[in-house]
Design an enzyme around this catalytic site. Structure first.
Site, short mmCIF file in Angstrom:
data_model
loop_
_atom_site.label_atom_id
_atom_site.label_comp_id
_atom_site.label_asym_id
_atom_site.label_seq_id
_atom_site.Cartn_x
_atom_site.Cartn_y
_atom_site.Cartn_z
N PRO A 133 -25.09 6.05 -18.61
CA PRO A 133 -25.89 7.26 -18.34
C PRO A 133 -25.21 8.58 -18.68
O PRO A 133 -24.98 9.43 -17.82
CB PRO A 133 -26.17 7.13 -16.84
CG PRO A 133 -24.98 6.41 -16.30
CD PRO A 133 -24.58 5.44 -17.38
N CYS A 134 -24.94 8.79 -19.97
CA CYS A 134 -24.35 10.05 -20.39
C CYS A 134 -25.33 11.21 -20.18
O CYS A 134 -24.92 12.37 -20.16
CB CYS A 134 -23.84 9.97 -21.82
SG CYS A 134 -25.02 9.35 -23.00
N HIS A 135 -26.60 10.89 -19.98
CA HIS A 135 -27.57 11.95 -19.69
C HIS A 135 -27.31 12.60 -18.33
O HIS A 135 -27.78 13.70 -18.07
CB HIS A 135 -29.01 11.41 -19.76
CG HIS A 135 -29.32 10.34 -18.77
ND1 HIS A 135 -28.99 9.01 -19.00
CD2 HIS A 135 -29.91 10.38 -17.54
CE1 HIS A 135 -29.37 8.29 -17.96
NE2 HIS A 135 -29.94 9.09 -17.07
#
Length: 166
Positions: A137-139
């Site tokens: 989850p780099c978001h």
């Protein structure tokens, strides 16, 4: 080794995913980027493999991604096939600990991995997410001031994912 791929289509979302015949997800594409994104990644990162369309093979991964997009799944439990340096995999593992619906800064990540002076290197590792958007989850990583920053899937995709998790 082979990479099998297919497309996820769900309520305005569509992107390609790929998994190796070893049984690990290795690619989640960007919203609206099309097959070229997968093909370019494959040529650069897995040139000694074959890229084969096989929707049934990637169906179980796709099912979990659709459950996430529906809001009924917060974590994924399928295997991943990652390739990166020790530092990159440490950063990517740390990203996976950011709870659903929460965000952290690049500085937060650097501190949590014990490298507080490596904020820029953390940012680079996040940017090199072995493209497993959503799953890693780099978001959920924002600038220190809380602003949205670069995202391979584009800032609109990042914004949609963060809204989905509220």
């Amino acid at each position: 080794m082979n990479i099998y791929y297919g497309m996820i289509r769900h309520e305005g979302w569509y992107f390609y995913i790929g998994a190796t015949n070893k049984g690990g997800l290795c690619f989640v594409g960007s919203q609206d980027k099309g097959f070229t994104e997968l093909e370019n990644w494959y040529k650069k990162n897995r040139p000694n493999t074959k890229l084969i369309k096989n929707e049934p093979f990637v169906q179980s991964y796709g099912r979990q991604l659709v459950e996430y997009l529906n809001g009924s799944r917060q974590k994924f439990d399928f295997p991943l096939d990652l390739k990166g340096t020790d530092f990159q995999t440490t950063v990517w593992t740390e990203l996976g600990t950011i709870p659903f619906g929460e965000t952290k800064s690049y500085t937060d990540i650097a501190i949590r991995i014990g490298k507080p002076k490596s904020v820029r290197a953390v940012g680079r590792a996040v940017g090199l997410n072995p493209p497993l958007l959503i799953v890693i989850p780099c978001h959920r990583v924002l600038a220190k001031n809380g602003q949205l920053t670069g995202y391979r899937g584009g800032l609109m995709m990042k914004k949609r994912l963060l809204e989905l998790e509220k």
